[in-house]
Write a protein that holds these residues in place. Structure first.
Motif, PDB file in Angstrom:
ATOM      1  N   GLY A  16       0.814  -1.155  -0.108  1.00 44.07           N
ATOM      2  CA  GLY A  16      -0.032  -0.079  -0.020  1.00 44.07           C
ATOM      3  C   GLY A  16       0.911   1.380   0.000  1.00 44.07           C
ATOM      4  O   GLY A  16       0.615   2.238  -0.575  1.00 44.07           O
ATOM      5  N   MET A  17       1.905   1.307   0.923  1.00 37.07           N
ATOM      6  CA  MET A  17       2.770   2.374   0.785  1.00 37.07           C
ATOM      7  C   MET A  17       3.679   2.505  -0.515  1.00 37.07           C
ATOM      8  O   MET A  17       3.853   3.610  -1.136  1.00 37.07           O
ATOM      9  CB  MET A  17       4.014   2.177   2.170  1.00 37.07           C
ATOM     10  CG  MET A  17       3.240   2.427   3.260  1.00 37.07           C
ATOM     11  SD  MET A  17       2.465   4.382   3.564  1.00 37.07           S
ATOM     12  CE  MET A  17       2.054   4.001   5.320  1.00 37.07           C
ATOM     13  N   ALA A  18       3.830   1.457  -1.227  1.00 39.08           N
ATOM     14  CA  ALA A  18       4.680   1.500  -2.437  1.00 39.08           C
ATOM     15  C   ALA A  18       3.791   2.182  -3.399  1.00 39.08           C
ATOM     16  O   ALA A  18       4.088   3.022  -4.367  1.00 39.08           O
ATOM     17  CB  ALA A  18       5.020   0.303  -2.789  1.00 39.08           C
ATOM     18  N   ARG A  19       2.137   1.810  -3.342  1.00 36.08           N
ATOM     19  CA  ARG A  19       1.500   2.231  -4.353  1.00 36.08           C
ATOM     20  C   ARG A  19       1.442   3.832  -4.203  1.00 36.08           C
ATOM     21  O   ARG A  19       1.047   4.506  -5.272  1.00 36.08           O
ATOM     22  CB  ARG A  19       0.065   1.882  -4.017  1.00 36.08           C
ATOM     23  CG  ARG A  19      -0.184   0.468  -4.956  1.00 36.08           C
ATOM     24  CD  ARG A  19      -1.653  -0.023  -5.174  1.00 36.08           C
ATOM     25  NE  ARG A  19      -1.635  -1.446  -4.503  1.00 36.08           N
ATOM     26  CZ  ARG A  19      -2.350  -1.942  -3.609  1.00 36.08           C
ATOM     27  NH1 ARG A  19      -3.176  -1.180  -2.889  1.00 36.08           N
ATOM     28  NH2 ARG A  19      -2.193  -3.286  -3.083  1.00 36.08           N
ATOM     29  N   ALA A  21       3.517   5.657  -3.455  1.00 39.53           N
ATOM     30  CA  ALA A  21       4.825   6.403  -4.058  1.00 39.53           C
ATOM     31  C   ALA A  21       4.852   6.109  -5.396  1.00 39.53           C
ATOM     32  O   ALA A  21       5.703   6.300  -6.250  1.00 39.53           O
ATOM     33  CB  ALA A  21       6.152   5.685  -3.277  1.00 39.53           C
ATOM     34  N   GLY A  22       3.807   5.232  -6.056  1.00 40.97           N
ATOM     35  CA  GLY A  22       3.931   5.047  -7.472  1.00 40.97           C
ATOM     36  C   GLY A  22       4.797   3.794  -7.781  1.00 40.97           C
ATOM     37  O   GLY A  22       5.204   3.617  -8.983  1.00 40.97           O
ATOM     38  N   VAL A  23       5.086   2.998  -6.978  1.00 36.12           N
ATOM     39  CA  VAL A  23       5.680   1.719  -7.105  1.00 36.12           C
ATOM     40  C   VAL A  23       4.810   0.458  -6.934  1.00 36.12           C
ATOM     41  O   VAL A  23       4.086   0.287  -6.115  1.00 36.12           O
ATOM     42  CB  VAL A  23       6.856   1.854  -6.089  1.00 36.12           C
ATOM     43  CG1 VAL A  23       7.515   0.494  -6.257  1.00 36.12           C
ATOM     44  CG2 VAL A  23       7.701   2.744  -6.560  1.00 36.12           C
ATOM     45  N   ALA A  64      -5.988  10.614  -2.071  1.00 35.01           N
ATOM     46  CA  ALA A  64      -5.033  10.908  -3.325  1.00 35.01           C
ATOM     47  C   ALA A  64      -3.692  11.162  -2.996  1.00 35.01           C
ATOM     48  O   ALA A  64      -2.799  11.371  -3.900  1.00 35.01           O
ATOM     49  CB  ALA A  64      -5.641  11.682  -4.323  1.00 35.01           C
ATOM     50  N   SER A  65      -3.246  10.911  -1.728  1.00 33.39           N
ATOM     51  CA  SER A  65      -1.732  11.420  -1.334  1.00 33.39           C
ATOM     52  C   SER A  65      -0.770  10.800  -2.345  1.00 33.39           C
ATOM     53  O   SER A  65      -0.686   9.594  -2.429  1.00 33.39           O
ATOM     54  CB  SER A  65      -1.553  10.874   0.016  1.00 33.39           C
ATOM     55  OG  SER A  65       0.066  11.139   0.435  1.00 33.39           O
ATOM     56  N   GLN A  66       0.318  11.465  -2.744  1.00 37.88           N
ATOM     57  CA  GLN A  66       1.346  10.669  -3.383  1.00 37.88           C
ATOM     58  C   GLN A  66       2.776  10.871  -2.688  1.00 37.88           C
ATOM     59  O   GLN A  66       3.919  10.732  -3.322  1.00 37.88           O
ATOM     60  CB  GLN A  66       1.605  11.743  -4.874  1.00 37.88           C
ATOM     61  CG  GLN A  66       0.396  11.260  -5.489  1.00 37.88           C
ATOM     62  CD  GLN A  66       0.335  12.153  -7.039  1.00 37.88           C
ATOM     63  OE1 GLN A  66       1.287  13.134  -7.131  1.00 37.88           O
ATOM     64  NE2 GLN A  66      -0.364  11.867  -7.760  1.00 37.88           N
ATOM     65  N   ALA A  80      13.134   5.392  -3.202  1.00 41.92           N
ATOM     66  CA  ALA A  80      14.197   5.570  -4.296  1.00 41.92           C
ATOM     67  C   ALA A  80      13.797   4.584  -5.419  1.00 41.92           C
ATOM     68  O   ALA A  80      14.446   4.609  -6.690  1.00 41.92           O
ATOM     69  CB  ALA A  80      15.311   4.719  -3.665  1.00 41.92           C
ATOM     70  N   LEU A  81      12.876   3.475  -5.332  1.00 42.20           N
ATOM     71  CA  LEU A  81      12.253   2.949  -6.351  1.00 42.20           C
ATOM     72  C   LEU A  81      11.436   3.619  -7.221  1.00 42.20           C
ATOM     73  O   LEU A  81      11.517   3.289  -8.516  1.00 42.20           O
ATOM     74  CB  LEU A  81      11.526   1.558  -5.923  1.00 42.20           C
ATOM     75  CG  LEU A  81      12.340   0.756  -5.009  1.00 42.20           C
ATOM     76  CD1 LEU A  81      11.356  -0.697  -4.387  1.00 42.20           C
ATOM     77  CD2 LEU A  81      13.505   0.087  -5.933  1.00 42.20           C
ATOM     78  N   GLY A  82      10.849   4.703  -6.928  1.00 40.39           N
ATOM     79  CA  GLY A  82       9.840   5.339  -8.032  1.00 40.39           C
ATOM     80  C   GLY A  82      10.439   6.187  -8.959  1.00 40.39           C
ATOM     81  O   GLY A  82      11.524   6.636  -9.183  1.00 40.39           O
TER      82      GLY A  82
END
Length: 82
Positions: A16-19, A21-23, A64-66, A80-82
């Protein structure tokens, strides 16, 4: 399918946290830009954090936080992956 039956909540929270960040973590492993051992480290770090309830509440309310919250121990690694 990549999953962690021994730590399902940590897997759910980390993913969920990765999502946020767009990962996409499963895709990152399949495509080879994240090693399975690195993903396991992220899951283990989450499971050991002790702030699971705060994390879960944050994810539910994030909308919708990014940007990941500063309290996440995986923030730097995931961003760092994003």
């Amino acid at each position: 399918m990549i999953g962690y039956p021994e730590a399902p909540k940590a897997w759910w929270l980390t993913r969920g946290m990765a999502r946020i960040a767009g990962v996409n973590l499963p895709r990152a492993v399949v495509e080879g830009w994240l090693q399975r051992a690195e993903l396991e480290d992220l899951i283990a770090r989450c499971a050991a954090c002790g702030r699971g309830s705060a994390c879960e509440s944050w994810l539910v309310a994030s909308g919708a936080s990014q940007r990941m919250p500063d309290f996440c121990p995986n923030k730097a690694g995931i961003e760092a992956l994003g």
